[in-house]
Design a protein around this motif. Structure first.
Motif, PDB file in Angstrom:
ATOM      1  N   GLU A  77      44.969 134.877  10.846  1.00 43.96           N
ATOM      2  CA  GLU A  77      45.691 135.296   9.642  1.00 43.96           C
ATOM      3  C   GLU A  77      46.464 136.593   9.826  1.00 43.96           C
ATOM      4  N   ARG A  78      46.386 137.221  10.988  1.00 44.74           N
ATOM      5  CA  ARG A  78      47.209 138.397  11.306  1.00 44.74           C
ATOM      6  C   ARG A  78      48.258 138.084  12.371  1.00 44.74           C
ATOM      7  N   GLY A  79      48.277 136.835  12.840  1.00 48.11           N
ATOM      8  CA  GLY A  79      49.133 136.469  13.956  1.00 48.11           C
ATOM      9  C   GLY A  79      50.495 135.953  13.536  1.00 48.11           C
ATOM     10  N   ALA A  80      51.301 135.620  14.547  1.00 48.69           N
ATOM     11  CA  ALA A  80      52.644 135.097  14.318  1.00 48.69           C
ATOM     12  C   ALA A  80      52.957 134.062  15.386  1.00 48.69           C
ATOM     13  N   PHE A  81      53.751 133.073  15.020  1.00 46.84           N
ATOM     14  CA  PHE A  81      54.128 132.024  15.952  1.00 46.84           C
ATOM     15  C   PHE A  81      55.298 132.468  16.824  1.00 46.84           C
ATOM     16  N   GLU A  82      55.316 131.932  18.028  1.00 53.45           N
ATOM     17  CA  GLU A  82      56.451 132.104  18.924  1.00 53.45           C
ATOM     18  C   GLU A  82      57.230 130.800  18.967  1.00 53.45           C
ATOM     19  N   VAL A  83      58.494 130.895  19.309  1.00 59.44           N
ATOM     20  CA  VAL A  83      59.355 129.715  19.290  1.00 59.44           C
ATOM     21  C   VAL A  83      58.889 128.667  20.297  1.00 59.44           C
ATOM     22  N   THR A  84      58.126 129.066  21.293  1.00 65.02           N
ATOM     23  CA  THR A  84      57.610 128.097  22.263  1.00 65.02           C
ATOM     24  C   THR A  84      56.696 127.069  21.611  1.00 65.02           C
ATOM     25  N   ALA A  85      56.147 127.376  20.437  1.00 64.61           N
ATOM     26  CA  ALA A  85      55.306 126.414  19.725  1.00 64.61           C
ATOM     27  C   ALA A  85      56.086 125.175  19.305  1.00 64.61           C
ATOM     28  N   LEU A  86      57.407 125.279  19.279  1.00 57.84           N
ATOM     29  CA  LEU A  86      58.254 124.170  18.844  1.00 57.84           C
ATOM     30  C   LEU A  86      58.839 123.387  20.010  1.00 57.84           C
ATOM     31  N   LEU A  98      46.075 130.352   3.685  1.00 59.70           N
ATOM     32  CA  LEU A  98      46.476 131.525   2.914  1.00 59.70           C
ATOM     33  C   LEU A  98      47.998 131.677   2.985  1.00 59.70           C
ATOM     34  N   THR A  99      48.674 131.498   1.861  1.00 62.01           N
ATOM     35  CA  THR A  99      50.140 131.435   1.861  1.00 62.01           C
ATOM     36  C   THR A  99      50.794 132.717   2.357  1.00 62.01           C
ATOM     37  N   PRO A 100      50.373 133.910   1.953  1.00 68.08           N
ATOM     38  CA  PRO A 100      51.017 135.113   2.511  1.00 68.08           C
ATOM     39  C   PRO A 100      50.888 135.199   4.026  1.00 68.08           C
ATOM     40  N   ALA A 101      49.754 134.750   4.569  1.00 70.96           N
ATOM     41  CA  ALA A 101      49.575 134.775   6.025  1.00 70.96           C
ATOM     42  C   ALA A 101      50.518 133.797   6.705  1.00 70.96           C
ATOM     43  N   TYR A 102      50.729 132.630   6.106  1.00 77.16           N
ATOM     44  CA  TYR A 102      51.679 131.667   6.678  1.00 77.16           C
ATOM     45  C   TYR A 102      53.096 132.220   6.661  1.00 77.16           C
ATOM     46  N   ARG A 103      53.453 132.889   5.584  1.00 76.90           N
ATOM     47  CA  ARG A 103      54.809 133.438   5.535  1.00 76.90           C
ATOM     48  C   ARG A 103      55.018 134.455   6.650  1.00 76.90           C
ATOM     49  N   ARG A 104      54.054 135.337   6.859  1.00 76.18           N
ATOM     50  CA  ARG A 104      54.174 136.325   7.944  1.00 76.18           C
ATOM     51  C   ARG A 104      54.215 135.648   9.311  1.00 76.18           C
ATOM     52  N   GLU A 107      57.650 133.820   9.949  1.00 76.45           N
ATOM     53  CA  GLU A 107      58.888 134.599   9.867  1.00 76.45           C
ATOM     54  C   GLU A 107      59.624 134.724  11.206  1.00 76.45           C
ATOM     55  N   PRO A 108      58.954 134.951  12.356  1.00 77.79           N
ATOM     56  CA  PRO A 108      59.699 135.097  13.611  1.00 77.79           C
ATOM     57  C   PRO A 108      60.433 133.834  14.055  1.00 77.79           C
ATOM     58  N   ILE A 109      60.020 132.668  13.558  1.00 79.50           N
ATOM     59  CA  ILE A 109      60.678 131.428  13.975  1.00 79.50           C
ATOM     60  C   ILE A 109      61.436 130.762  12.828  1.00 79.50           C
ATOM     61  N   ALA A 110      61.623 131.461  11.715  1.00 76.44           N
ATOM     62  CA  ALA A 110      62.273 130.861  10.550  1.00 76.44           C
ATOM     63  C   ALA A 110      63.695 130.405  10.869  1.00 76.44           C
ATOM     64  N   ALA A 111      64.433 131.208  11.602  1.00 77.54           N
ATOM     65  CA  ALA A 111      65.810 130.826  11.937  1.00 77.54           C
ATOM     66  C   ALA A 111      65.836 129.559  12.782  1.00 77.54           C
ATOM     67  N   GLU A 112      64.887 129.429  13.700  1.00 73.72           N
ATOM     68  CA  GLU A 112      64.823 128.223  14.528  1.00 73.72           C
ATOM     69  C   GLU A 112      64.428 127.004  13.696  1.00 73.72           C
ATOM     70  N   LEU A 113      63.550 127.176  12.728  1.00 69.33           N
ATOM     71  CA  LEU A 113      63.202 126.065  11.841  1.00 69.33           C
ATOM     72  C   LEU A 113      64.417 125.613  11.034  1.00 69.33           C
TER      73      LEU A 113
END
Length: 240
Positions: A77-86, A98-104, A107-113
Motif C-alpha cells: 500500500e506504499r508502493g508504485a507500479f512500473e511500466v514493465t508490469a504492462l 484501498l482506493t487512495p493506495a491504488y491511485r498512488r 500514478e507513474p503509469i497513468a499516461a501509459e494506461l
C-alpha cells in the motif's frame, strides 16, 4: 475497445457476464498482433500477508472465464507500479482494495494506461480500479463538512469525502459497492456539494462498460446515474 468498470464482488455465478466482454476484447487485441493467447496484466495493491491469496483469486476468476495468461504485478500500500508490469499485455485489470493506495500506485503509469486505451487495448477496473479510472476520482470519505453521507466503514480510511485527479480513461466519476456499502448516497451528496459533476455508482458483481458500441450493463445488480438537476440531484438506474 472499451473501458470496463466493475463495482466489486466475487460471486462466481456472475463471472462470465462481468469479465467476459473484457476478455473477449483482450483476445481480439491479442489476435491483431498474432498472439495465440491473451496476456492480461493484473495490477494489485495489497498488504504482504494478503498478496498471494489475492493474486491466486484473480488468476482463478479470469481463467474460469477464458484461456488467458494472467500476469500479476503486486505492490504494497506504499508502493508504485512500473511500466514493465504492462509488458506484452493485451488487456489490463486494476483490482480492488484501498482506493487512495491504488491511485498512488498507478500514478507513474497513468499516461501509459491512457495510451494503451487509445490504441484499442481494453481496461477493466474492479472497485478501486474502477474509481480511479475517471478524470475526477472519488477516493473515499464518509462525511462532507462533518456531516455523515455514507457508512463510516465505506470511508477508505478517509474522513471527509476526498476527490482527486484519476487516470482519465472516462469522464464520469465512479463509486462502487453501491447497494452493498451504501455508497450511492456519497455520490449523491458529493454531487449536491459540487465536489463532482455527477457520476455513476455500481453495485457489486455488476459491469458497466463504456466503448465505441455505447454503454453496457451486465451482471447481478444495478448501475445508478447521478446528475445535477437545477437546485437538486436526480438519480436513475441505467439498463443494459
Amino acid at each position: 475497445m472499451s473501458v470496463h468498470l466493475v463495482g466489486g464482488g466475487w460471486d462466481p455465478a456472475h463471472a462470465a457476464s462481468v469479465y467476459g466482454p473484457f476478455l473477449d476484447e483482450a483476445a481480439e487485441a491479442a489476435g491483431r498482433v498474432g498472439a495465440d493467447r491473451a496476456r492480461i496484466a493484473v495490477l494489485l495493491v495489497a498488504p504482504e500477508d494478503e498478496a498471494a491469496e489475492l493474486a491466486a483469486r484473480w488468476r482463478r476468476v479470469l481463467e474460469s472465464v477464458a484461456d488467458v495468461d494472467a500476469a500479476v504485478a503486486l505492490v504494497d500500500e506504499r508502493g508504485a507500479f512500473e511500466v514493465t508490469a504492462l509488458a506484452g499485455a493485451h488487456g489490463v485489470v486494476v483490482g480492488g482494495g484501498l482506493t487512495p493506495a491504488y491511485r498512488r500506485a498507478v500514478e507513474p503509469i497513468a499516461a501509459e494506461l491512457r495510451r494503451r486505451a487509445a490504441a484499442g487495448e481494453p481496461y477493466l477496473g474492479f472497485s478501486a480500479g474502477a474509481a480511479i479510472a475517471s478524470d475526477t476520482a472519488l477516493l473515499g470519505g464518509w462525511r462532507i463538512g462533518g456531516v455523515p453521507v455514507a457508512p463510516e466503514e465505506a470511508g477508505e480510511n478517509l474522513d471527509e469525502v476526498t476527490v482527486e485527479a484519476g487516470i482519465g480513461l472516462v469522464d464520469l466519476t465512479i463509486d462502487c459497492h453501491a447497494a452493498q456499502w451504501g455508497t450511492l448516497t456519497r455520490l449523491i451528496a458529493a454531487t449536491e456539494a459540487r465536489l463532482v459533476d455527477g457520476g455513476i455508482a455500481i453495485d457489486e458483481d455488476t459491469l458497466f462498460s463504456i466503448g465505441a458500441a455505447g454503454l453496457r450493463v451486465a451482471g447481478a445488480g444495478s448501475v445508478w446515474s447521478v446528475t445535477s438537476d437545477g437546485d437538486g440531484v436526480s438519480v436513475r438506474s441505467i439498463s443494459g
